[in-house]
Design a protein around this motif. Structure first.
Motif, mmCIF file in Angstrom:
data_model
loop_
_atom_site.group_PDB
_atom_site.id
_atom_site.type_symbol
_atom_site.label_atom_id
_atom_site.label_comp_id
_atom_site.label_asym_id
_atom_site.label_seq_id
_atom_site.Cartn_x
_atom_site.Cartn_y
_atom_site.Cartn_z
ATOM 1 N N PRO A 63 0.812 -1.222 0.000
ATOM 2 C CA PRO A 63 0.000 0.000 0.000
ATOM 3 C C PRO A 63 0.846 1.272 0.000
ATOM 4 O O PRO A 63 1.946 1.306 0.551
ATOM 5 N N VAL A 64 0.282 2.301 -0.617
ATOM 6 C CA VAL A 64 0.870 3.639 -0.582
ATOM 7 C C VAL A 64 -0.196 4.573 -0.024
ATOM 8 O O VAL A 64 -1.298 4.659 -0.574
ATOM 9 N N LEU A 70 -9.394 8.641 -1.883
ATOM 10 C CA LEU A 70 -9.475 7.326 -1.243
ATOM 11 C C LEU A 70 -8.468 7.164 -0.113
ATOM 12 O O LEU A 70 -8.621 6.297 0.729
ATOM 13 N N GLY A 71 -7.412 7.950 -0.120
ATOM 14 C CA GLY A 71 -6.434 7.903 0.964
ATOM 15 C C GLY A 71 -5.368 6.839 0.839
ATOM 16 O O GLY A 71 -4.362 6.892 1.533
ATOM 17 N N ASN A 160 -6.387 18.829 1.667
ATOM 18 C CA ASN A 160 -7.321 17.921 1.018
ATOM 19 C C ASN A 160 -8.459 17.573 1.951
ATOM 20 O O ASN A 160 -8.362 17.735 3.163
ATOM 21 N N GLU A 161 -9.496 17.038 1.358
ATOM 22 C CA GLU A 161 -10.630 16.541 2.124
ATOM 23 C C GLU A 161 -10.215 15.250 2.834
ATOM 24 O O GLU A 161 -9.281 14.574 2.409
ATOM 25 N N PRO A 162 -10.940 14.867 3.888
ATOM 26 C CA PRO A 162 -10.648 13.584 4.544
ATOM 27 C C PRO A 162 -10.839 12.422 3.571
ATOM 28 O O PRO A 162 -11.583 12.526 2.597
ATOM 29 N N LYS A 180 -7.820 1.552 6.243
ATOM 30 C CA LYS A 180 -8.659 2.718 6.499
ATOM 31 C C LYS A 180 -8.605 3.157 7.968
ATOM 32 O O LYS A 180 -8.750 4.329 8.279
ATOM 33 N N GLN A 181 -8.380 2.218 8.882
ATOM 34 C CA GLN A 181 -8.229 2.570 10.296
ATOM 35 C C GLN A 181 -6.991 3.422 10.504
ATOM 36 O O GLN A 181 -6.962 4.292 11.365
#
Length: 184
Positions: A63-64, A70-71, A160-162, A180-181
């Motif tokens: 993951p990056v 999307l984060g 940026n937005e959350p 996501k946590q």
């Protein structure tokens, strides 16, 4: 960057392709083993990443953390098995991943003399990974604890937005729940 792309007035340009292809050429002439990783000056790295990628046998992915809606950009892992990709820009790409999200064994690369990065904005990673044929998404070596840790962040100095909420109906029981946590 070749002049034909420098002079382009509109739209995105293929940034960093010439440098990466020169690096690939250098590796072909000078290396017999090791791992190729495209590090970038706007990324932040956990040193654990470099410990993990050194054992790459073909192509490893992880993951990056991203500054996007999307984060995160990541392979999707369900029950320990690759099951797809999660990225803010899928665009019909076979390998929708961030440049910082994969590493290639030099031995594997050397067996693929046609492997190069294309001058196609937005499709550099996808084109390069497809040029490693025969290589398919199910052949990916999953790192970072089965893609549950973020060891590299694509960082930018902008507000940026959350991160967008995860669709649990679609992604429950995958590594994305743990990722996501991290992105709270």
């Amino acid at each position: 960057m070749p002049d034909q792309y420098k002079k382009k007035k509109k739209g995105p340009k293929p940034r960093g392709v010439s440098n990466r292809n020169k690096g690939i050429q250098w590796i072909r002439k000078n290396a017999k083993s090791g791992v190729l990783y495209f590090a970038d000056d706007d990324n932040t790295y956990d040193l654990q990443l470099f410990d993990e990628i050194r054992y790459t046998k073909r192509v490893s992915m992880f993951p990056v953390g991203l500054i996007t809606k999307l984060g995160v950009s990541s392979p999707i892992v369900k029950n320990g098995i690759f099951s797809g990709f999660y990225d803010g820009w899928m665009a019909g790409r076979k390998f929708p991943v961030d440049m910082a999200g994969f590493a290639i064994s030099v031995k594997f690369l050397l067996k693929r003399p046609k492997a190069l990065m294309p001058f196609k904005p937005g499709f550099e990673e996808d084109g390069f990974l497809k040029s490693l044929e025969p290589f398919e998404p199910q052949d990916i070596e999953l790192l970072a604890s089965n893609c549950t840790k973020i060891l590299v962040w694509h960082t930018q100095t902008k507000k940026n937005e959350p991160s967008q909420a995860l669709d649990f109906a679609k992604y429950n029981n995958t590594n994305l729940v743990m990722l996501k946590q991290i992105l709270v």
